[in-house]
Design a protein around this motif. Structure first.
Motif: not given
Length: 351
Positions: A300-301, A348
């Protein structure tokens, strides 16, 4: 045109219809005069029979449609098993060939082929859903130690679990929005309709037919059509129920996007003994690789890495070897992230 059993094939015969491989591709085309080499290839494919040019038997036009349906089933199975992305991936190397061989065997049943044709003509989602559910049911059945004819009965029951849907109005089946209570009541009839259809076929066992009847029953008695619970639900139906739910939740439909495998399994595990046999859930989850070893993942980063280990037995919490940082720069040092120990970080996407 006539059909010849594999053991009766002779060199010099001319193919009247193509011979297909397990991946649905044409291996031998129509018009080929068979040699011993061709015959050995047919034997390797484990084809039960071929069609050759010649007189005698009347050709049933449904055979061509059945062959097409069989090819579509096998192609759909390959697509389902070969997808390596979040929401779909399953480790198949150990059992893929066996599952596909048994699927091919199911499709060769002359009396059952019209049901495949009807399902294919009825609804694309229904057809693909049948194949995906078949694989997950077989995977779980093998983990339970089911084998031989019992495994074949499980597979056939799982593959045809929704055959009762062919009796439901297309307007209802293909409706893009939410069904009304009245429409839902009609759809629920597919379990009993399917059971009736399968029971009329002498080649289908009662165990297989029970997959159609009971795959919407739940362990706590909250399912349908009869509110059966626990041991009153046939073992094969319990397995098929798990496969059916997983296949449904991880598939895209016109009115709902697919859930990730992580979310799907979390929901199924939370349901626990209320809806499913707890031991079957454990076996099912242990076979589904949410994040397979070697998979390239995006966090997600926005950093990218490779799954190289797990922090838990069920492999739901991977350890990631980071290869690219948040800014897109290559990481040359050995940097790993334990997802379980970093709650702010999650996967993700999987490439």
């Amino acid at each position: 045109m006539r059909r010849v059993l594999r053991e009766s094939i002779q060199a010099g015969m001319t193919l009247a219809q193509p011979v297909y491989g397990l991946n649905g591709q044409i291996i031998l085309n129509s018009g080929i005069e068979l040699t011993e080499f061709h015959i050995s290839k047919i034997a390797e494919l484990d084809a039960r029979y071929i069609y050759i040019q010649g007189e005698s038997q009347m050709f049933d036009p449904n055979d061509a449609a059945a062959q097409h349906a069989k090819n579509e089933i096998v192609l759909a199975a390959h697509q389902a098993l070969d997808e390596v992305r979040v929401g779909k991936y399953v480790e198949t190397q150990g059992i893929k060939s066996k599952v596909l061989a048994l699927l091919d065997e199911c499709c060769m049943h002359k009396e059952i082929q019209p049901l495949f044709i009807a399902m294919q003509n009825c609804n694309d989602y229904l057809f693909n859903h049948a194949v995906c559910g078949y694989f997950f049911a077989m995977m779980t059945g093998m983990s339970c130690g089911i084998e031989g004819q019992r495994l074949r009965d499980l597979g056939l029951g799982a593959l045809l679990r929704d055959v009762g849907m062919i009796t439901i109005s297309r307007d209802i089946l293909n409706k893009p929005g939410t069904l009304t209570p009245e429409e839902m009541a009609i759809v629920k009839l597919h379990t009993e309709k399917g059971y009736e259809i399968l029971q009329r076929n002498p080649d289908i066992s009662l165990s297989s037919a029970n997959c159609a009847l009971q795959h919407h029953e739940r362990f706590n008695g909250s399912g349908y059509p009869r509110g059966a619970k626990e041991s009153s639900i046939h073992e094969f139906a319990q397995i098929t129920a798990l496969a059916d739910v997983y296949s449904s939740m991880t598939a895209n439909t016109p009115y709902r996007k697919a859930l990730s495998v992580y979310d799907t399994l979390a929901i199924m595990e939370k349901a626990g003994a209320a809806y499913f046999n707890p031991e079957l859930i454990r076996l099912f989850v242990s076979n589904v690789a949410i994040y397979p070893l070697g998979a390239v993942v995006r966090l997600n980063n926005q950093s990218i890495g490779i799954v190289n280990d797990y922090a838990d037995e069920l492999r739901t919490k991977p350890i990631i070897h980071i290869t690219q940082d948040e800014a897109g720069n290559r990481v040359n040092t050995m940097l790993t992230i334990d997802v379980a120990a970093n709650p702010a970080v999650y996967i993700a996407d999987v490439s």
